[in-house]
Every structure is written in C-alpha cells, then in structure tokens.
Design a protein around this motif. Structure first.
Motif, mmCIF file in Angstrom:
data_model
loop_
_atom_site.group_PDB
_atom_site.id
_atom_site.type_symbol
_atom_site.label_atom_id
_atom_site.label_comp_id
_atom_site.label_asym_id
_atom_site.label_seq_id
_atom_site.Cartn_x
_atom_site.Cartn_y
_atom_site.Cartn_z
ATOM 1 N N LEU A 68 0.834 -1.204 0.000
ATOM 2 C CA LEU A 68 0.000 0.000 0.000
ATOM 3 C C LEU A 68 0.869 1.254 0.000
ATOM 4 O O LEU A 68 0.611 2.206 -0.760
ATOM 5 C CB LEU A 68 -0.916 -0.002 1.215
ATOM 6 C CG LEU A 68 -1.736 1.267 1.444
ATOM 7 C CD1 LEU A 68 -2.758 1.454 0.333
ATOM 8 C CD2 LEU A 68 -2.431 1.218 2.807
ATOM 9 N N CYS A 69 1.901 1.274 0.848
ATOM 10 C CA CYS A 69 2.759 2.446 0.935
ATOM 11 C C CYS A 69 3.485 2.712 -0.375
ATOM 12 O O CYS A 69 3.686 3.881 -0.762
ATOM 13 C CB CYS A 69 3.756 2.284 2.078
ATOM 14 S SG CYS A 69 3.005 2.393 3.721
ATOM 15 N N ALA A 70 3.873 1.647 -1.067
ATOM 16 C CA ALA A 70 4.532 1.821 -2.366
ATOM 17 C C ALA A 70 3.585 2.491 -3.355
ATOM 18 O O ALA A 70 4.000 3.356 -4.142
ATOM 19 C CB ALA A 70 4.995 0.466 -2.896
ATOM 20 N N LYS A 71 2.324 2.109 -3.319
ATOM 21 C CA LYS A 71 1.333 2.739 -4.202
ATOM 22 C C LYS A 71 1.139 4.211 -3.871
ATOM 23 O O LYS A 71 0.948 5.047 -4.760
ATOM 24 C CB LYS A 71 -0.016 2.025 -4.073
ATOM 25 C CG LYS A 71 -0.079 0.643 -4.663
ATOM 26 C CD LYS A 71 -1.469 0.061 -4.451
ATOM 27 C CE LYS A 71 -1.566 -1.353 -4.987
ATOM 28 N NZ LYS A 71 -2.906 -1.939 -4.735
ATOM 29 N N LEU A 72 1.161 4.518 -2.578
ATOM 30 C CA LEU A 72 0.860 5.875 -2.132
ATOM 31 C C LEU A 72 2.082 6.783 -2.090
ATOM 32 O O LEU A 72 1.945 7.996 -1.894
ATOM 33 C CB LEU A 72 0.221 5.833 -0.734
ATOM 34 C CG LEU A 72 -1.117 5.094 -0.615
ATOM 35 C CD1 LEU A 72 -1.574 5.068 0.841
ATOM 36 C CD2 LEU A 72 -2.181 5.754 -1.489
ATOM 37 N N GLY A 73 3.270 6.211 -2.232
ATOM 38 C CA GLY A 73 4.481 7.008 -2.201
ATOM 39 C C GLY A 73 4.873 7.487 -0.822
ATOM 40 O O GLY A 73 5.459 8.558 -0.660
ATOM 41 N N ILE A 74 4.566 6.688 0.193
ATOM 42 C CA ILE A 74 4.958 7.025 1.563
ATOM 43 C C ILE A 74 5.742 5.858 2.153
ATOM 44 O O ILE A 74 5.693 4.740 1.630
ATOM 45 C CB ILE A 74 3.739 7.351 2.456
ATOM 46 C CG1 ILE A 74 2.740 6.178 2.457
ATOM 47 C CG2 ILE A 74 3.066 8.638 1.992
ATOM 48 C CD1 ILE A 74 1.542 6.402 3.370
ATOM 49 N N ALA A 75 6.456 6.133 3.235
ATOM 50 C CA ALA A 75 7.301 5.096 3.830
ATOM 51 C C ALA A 75 6.824 4.756 5.232
ATOM 52 O O ALA A 75 6.669 5.658 6.069
ATOM 53 C CB ALA A 75 8.756 5.570 3.897
ATOM 54 N N PRO A 76 6.583 3.485 5.522
ATOM 55 C CA PRO A 76 6.208 3.101 6.887
ATOM 56 C C PRO A 76 7.377 3.306 7.838
ATOM 57 O O PRO A 76 8.541 3.215 7.451
ATOM 58 C CB PRO A 76 5.833 1.623 6.759
ATOM 59 C CG PRO A 76 6.561 1.150 5.542
ATOM 60 C CD PRO A 76 6.655 2.328 4.615
ATOM 61 N N TYR A 77 7.051 3.592 9.071
ATOM 62 C CA TYR A 77 8.054 3.841 10.109
ATOM 63 C C TYR A 77 7.890 2.760 11.165
ATOM 64 O O TYR A 77 7.019 2.855 12.029
ATOM 65 C CB TYR A 77 7.817 5.235 10.686
ATOM 66 C CG TYR A 77 8.816 5.729 11.704
ATOM 67 C CD1 TYR A 77 10.054 5.106 11.903
ATOM 68 C CD2 TYR A 77 8.528 6.847 12.484
ATOM 69 C CE1 TYR A 77 10.954 5.582 12.837
ATOM 70 C CE2 TYR A 77 9.429 7.332 13.426
ATOM 71 C CZ TYR A 77 10.635 6.693 13.596
ATOM 72 O OH TYR A 77 11.523 7.174 14.527
ATOM 73 N N PRO A 78 8.705 1.699 11.122
ATOM 74 C CA PRO A 78 8.546 0.595 12.077
ATOM 75 C C PRO A 78 8.740 1.051 13.513
ATOM 76 O O PRO A 78 9.558 1.923 13.802
ATOM 77 C CB PRO A 78 9.639 -0.397 11.659
ATOM 78 C CG PRO A 78 9.977 -0.030 10.257
ATOM 79 C CD PRO A 78 9.785 1.456 10.161
#
Length: 436
Positions: A68-78
């Motif tokens: 999902l994040c790749a589609k939206l252009g954002i990076a998850p923060y573990p």
C-alpha cells in the motif's frame, strides 16, 4: 448525468474503496460530511508532542502495508523493539505480558494451577461453535486463559469478553484452532510445518503519524465533495442521493453506491429504501472510548514508559499507551507521553466524564504521584464496533438484504474487522465486487 460510483464516507474504508475504483479506471465521487478526511484517524501536534486521534499504528501481518505504501508514495516507520514489551495489570499488580507459551509458564501473572491448566490445551476437545471470547479462552486455557483472553480483547475491542463472538472478533484465532482440530498449539505447530512462511507481524506508523496515511489516501482519491447524505433512494436502474451542502439541499444520481458510514448512519439514510435492512443495521453496537493524552515525568510511570503500554482488563481506564517508546520523536526530551484509554463496553459512562474528572480518574487508576499535564482529550461515542454474539449471522443477513439492491454496498469497521488495515481491505473488496 449519473455518476458511475458514489462513495459515501471518507474514512479509511471509504478511501480504500475509492482508491481501488481509481486503480480500475473508475473515478468515483467521494462524499464526506466533515471538513476532513480520515474518519477517526488523524494526528495533531501540541507542545512538541505528536498526538493520535485514534489508532496509534498498523499491525501488518501479511506484508500488505508495504504494498500500500509503495502505491501511495509514503514510507512506513517501524516501531522500536519496545513494541514487544507490554504490561498487564491483574489484582492491582502490574506484570509483563507473556510473549509466548514459554513465558506464560514462568510469569507470576498466573498461578501454579493456572499454568498447569495451560499444559492441557492440546488435549482438550474443540470449543463449541459460536462461543464467546471468554468461553473460548476459558475452555482452551482454563481460568488463567480467561484472564489472558480478556487482556487481549481489551487492547483490540475494548469490549466485554462475555459479549464478544470469538469467530468474528478473532477470526485468525478461530482459524488457528480449526486447523489444529480445536487446539491453538496444534494449529500453530501445523502452520509452522508449512513450506510457505508468513511474514512476521510488524507494528508501524509514519514519521508524521497516521495523518500521513490519511493525507496520502486523500490525494489519491479525488474528486471529493463536502456533503452530508440524508437519504438514498432508488432511481431507475441506479440511485438518487439526497444531500445537504452548506445548508442547501440537492440531489445526486449514481449508478452504484458504496456506503462507508457507521452502521447507525447507514441505517438512517437507508430507512426509506429498505426498512428491514435499516433495522438490522441498528442492531449493531459500538463502545465509547475517550483518549486522554497526558505529559508526564518518566519516573512517574517507570518502567511502563519503556514499553508499548499497559492493559487493564475490566477497569474504567482500559489501559495506557506510551507512543514515544515506539517512536521517540513523539515527545520532547525529558518527558513521556501517556495516552490513556477510558470507557469501553463495560464502563461507557467513564468515557463521558468532563476533562478534569477524566484526568483525575486516570491519575487515580494509574497511581500517578503528581498531577499530569493534560494535552488533549479525544472523545468517540462510537469508538469500536462490538461483534456481539450472533454478529456473523447479523452481518450475513445484512449482506443478503443489501444484495437485493444491485450496485449498493456497505463497508467499514462495523462488519468484518475493526482494524485500520481490515477497513482498507474491506473497502477494496467491496469496490471490486461492484464490477466494471
């Protein structure tokens, strides 16, 4: 001219549906009554603290968050490793929550008799079908298991374990027991022997908090219109929506409609279209929860502030989260951020207390030695839908009645999962079921 699809409600389920439609080349009209998207999700900044309006993060069990994040252009923060350190209170004493079966046998949280009962889990017959969370855990793990089940559900549903349906509230556990012919341990062992291993569940958020996800979804799900839907009625082979925008009433025609509203709101707008469907929607309930964000001195909550948080099953203060232990930038140096959850299914009146009384209740229940600094209170009268006994059958009947209206779909946390990723997934599936 009728819109191809109108999505009503720009919470995560509604935006998930709108995103899936756009990926298929369909540009839906997304209606939202409030001046912001995201539903309950959102993040605010106050005095150097980053405060969530609802969910703290996302627990990704399948790897879908990265996609999902790749589609939206954002990076998850573990989250930091502190996410694995959780505490639970029992009988006024705080214990570290066992991480696995081995720790459950050594913890002081359970008595010797309760630990012996845990060892008998693989040899017990399957729990009766259609049981509650309390019945399932007590049957599988004994009296200690009943408490552990209550603690687990408190952190997810803020419910009453005697009033939650196991199969719908914890579908993964129900499936695990089924795979193990009734046993959770046999089910886990059977899963570990499969060739394809599932990704390890990871808790993540975003540098800017959950608002970053809301904003990214919002950018991808245009066009939007701020409008409150008052009614949905049949109109030829489609639907006519009676809407209110800035105090002005108007109508919008749609070939297909996705209602991503809370069940009571969906019932209200569908009353004129299908009274029996609206009646079944009104049978669904939710627990009230107030989120109380407090700035505290670390020594006043040590060692709790070094972990994810504290669960307090059965208490009016359901628990406390420590977001800065997971993402240090969420609190200024030298201070701890305590986010207390108050109310739930068993103590709904506590959630409606005035701010000063809420703070005092939290201070008393958590035994804080000095007055904390109130940062923000976020109140949700319908915070978490409760999957009460018979929920699966009720949802099946709602789906059957909805199927009598071609091109109409319902989605959201009230039906098939209360988590953020559950809602996004459900919105996507509902959108895909509409066809092209």
């Amino acid at each position: 001219m009728a819109h191809a699809v109108v999505v009503v409600g720009a919470g995560v389920a509604g935006m998930g549906a709108a995103l899936a439609l756009r990926e298929r080349g369909i540009t839906p009209l997304l209606l939202e009554a409030e001046d912001r998207a995201g539903g309950k999700l959102g993040t605010e900044s106050q005095r150097g603290f980053l405060l969530e309006r609802a969910a703290l993060g996302l627990l990704d069990r399948s790897g879908e968050l990265a996609e999902l994040c790749a589609k939206l252009g954002i990076a998850p923060y573990p989250a930091s490793p502190a996410a694995s350190l959780r505490f639970v209170e029992r009988g006024g004493t705080v214990h570290a929550l066992p991480r696995g079966f081995g720790e459950a046998l050594t913890t002081k949280l359970l008595s010797a008799r309760e630990k012996v009962a845990l060892l008998g889990e693989p040899f017990r017959p399957a729990a009766p079908d259609g049981g509650t969370v309390a019945e399932f855990f007590a049957h599988r793990l004994g009296s200690g298991g009943r408490f552990l089940g209550d603690a687990i559900q408190t952190g997810i549903h803020a419910g009453d374990p005697d009033r939650l349906e196991l199969r719908t509230a914890f579908p993964t556990l129900a499936a695990l027991a089924e795979a193990g012919r009734g046993s959770l341990i046999r089910g886990a062992l059977a899963g570990s022997k499969r060739k394809q291993k599932k990704p390890r569940a990871r808790l993540a958020s975003f540098r800017g908090g959950m608002q970053e996800l809301v904003d990214a979804l919002s950018r991808r799900t245009l066009p939007k219109l701020r409008a409150r839907v008052r009614a949905v009625r049949s109109a030829g082979r489609g639907y006519r929506l009676q809407v209110e925008t800035g105090g002005t009433a108007s109508e919008i025609d749609a070939e297909r409609v996705v209602l991503a509203l809370p069940a009571p709101g969906a019932a209200e707008v569908l009353d004129g279209l299908d009274a029996p469907l609206a009646g079944r929607l009104r049978e669904l309930n939710a627990a009230a929860v107030s989120l109380v964000h407090l700035a505290v001195a670390p020594q006043d909550v040590a060692p709790l502030h070094q972990g994810f948080g504290l669960l307090r099953p059965g208490r009016p203060v359901l628990g406390a989260l420590f977001p800065a232990a997971l993402w240090p930038e969420r609190a200024p140096g030298g201070q701890a951020l305590l986010s207390a959850l108050v109310g739930g299914a068993r103590h709904p009146q506590a959630a409606s207390l005035p701010d000063e009384e809420l703070v005092q209740l939290v201070r008393n229940e958590l035994r804080l030695p000095r007055p904390p600094e109130l940062l923000r209170v976020v109140r949700w009268a319908q915070a978490i839908p409760q999957y009460e006994p018979g929920h699966g059958a009720r949802v099946a009947e709602i789906e059957r009645l909805t199927a009598g209206h071609p091109g109409l779909r319902l989605t959201g946390a009230w039906y098939r999962g209360v988590g953020v990723l559950d809602c996004l997934r459900d919105g996507r599936k509902v959108a895909e079921s509409l066809g092209d």
